[in-house]
Design a protein around this motif. Sequence first.
Motif: not given
Length: 345
Positions: A33-40, A44-49
């Motif tokens: 899920x974090x990777x998807x958020x980071x794609x958008x 932010x990337x995937x780390x913080x989410x």
Amino acid sequence: MKVAPLPTLPHRLAARGIEVLPGTLLCAAIAAVATVIGGFVPLVGSAIPAVVMGVLVSLLRRPSAGLAPGISYASKFVLQCAVVLLGAQLSLASIVSVGLESLPVMLSSLTVCLLGAWIIGRALGVDRDLRVLVGVGTGICGASAIAAISPVIRAKSADIAYAISTVFLFNILAVLLFPALGHALGMNPHAFGLFAGTAVNDTSSVVAAASVFSASALGFAVVVKLVRTLMIIPISVGLAVMEGRRSGTAERMTPARVLKLVPWFLIGFLVVATLTSLGAVAPASADILTQISVFLVATALAGIGMSTDLRAIHSAGLRPLILGGILSTLVAATTLGVMALTGAL
């Protein structure tokens, strides 16, 4: 009477796999899920989410006992595997170059941190062992340094838990604040890699902060961080000698005991970097390994987020927390100051 045979290695591995699978899959799902958020939101990337969602999950509903082994596995072993794979980005020549370049900044910040822990910690009335743990964790490499130093000084489990929680709290703040600070100061990826690798104390947080700033800062930051991790060895040896003299039970530091202080993932990182230097890792394969590593980092950070015990920090009092905040600020300020003096900023 028949004696039950001892389980074989494959059986033990299978049992361990079954034990850690549920929690690890949960961390991987959060990472996805974090990777998807980071794609958008690439900034932010995937780390913080990943770490934020992990903390939120922990606050909303503490993971069950059945998930705990996998969450611990993800936050430690999976992260270490991610660091090993990052070696595919670098050559041995670049590692030596980075080490020499970062040494003045690294030694200056470490010296200031350890002196600050001793002087400011005493002024605040923080217990000796706790101020040593917070100082070493802040100055070297977070939980890994605390884990290495704890048996040397025979620290209590409560002090260890508090120190790790304190250091982790400021790691998270660094991940959230340092990339913005780097952009505000006009740092290039090289400069930010040096800053993050020196001023952020835990490997996961270094990776996260560098990833948020820019992908090109990541490799340099990790090498700086891993060179800094080697400081565990002389600090551990020095503390062992001091502790032995204090208790009258000094032990000789043999080469074998010193070697045990070197984290295995640092050796793995160097092996992969060596293979890359020899041309055994093709550029296309290196890119794939890097992408896998980034996902593993998000998986580990999800586990770390779910492992955070904010209540433990609250219940233990403010003085060690204040010490951790002051030391983190001193390390960041010293790093920026020395970088400015040496022209690295």
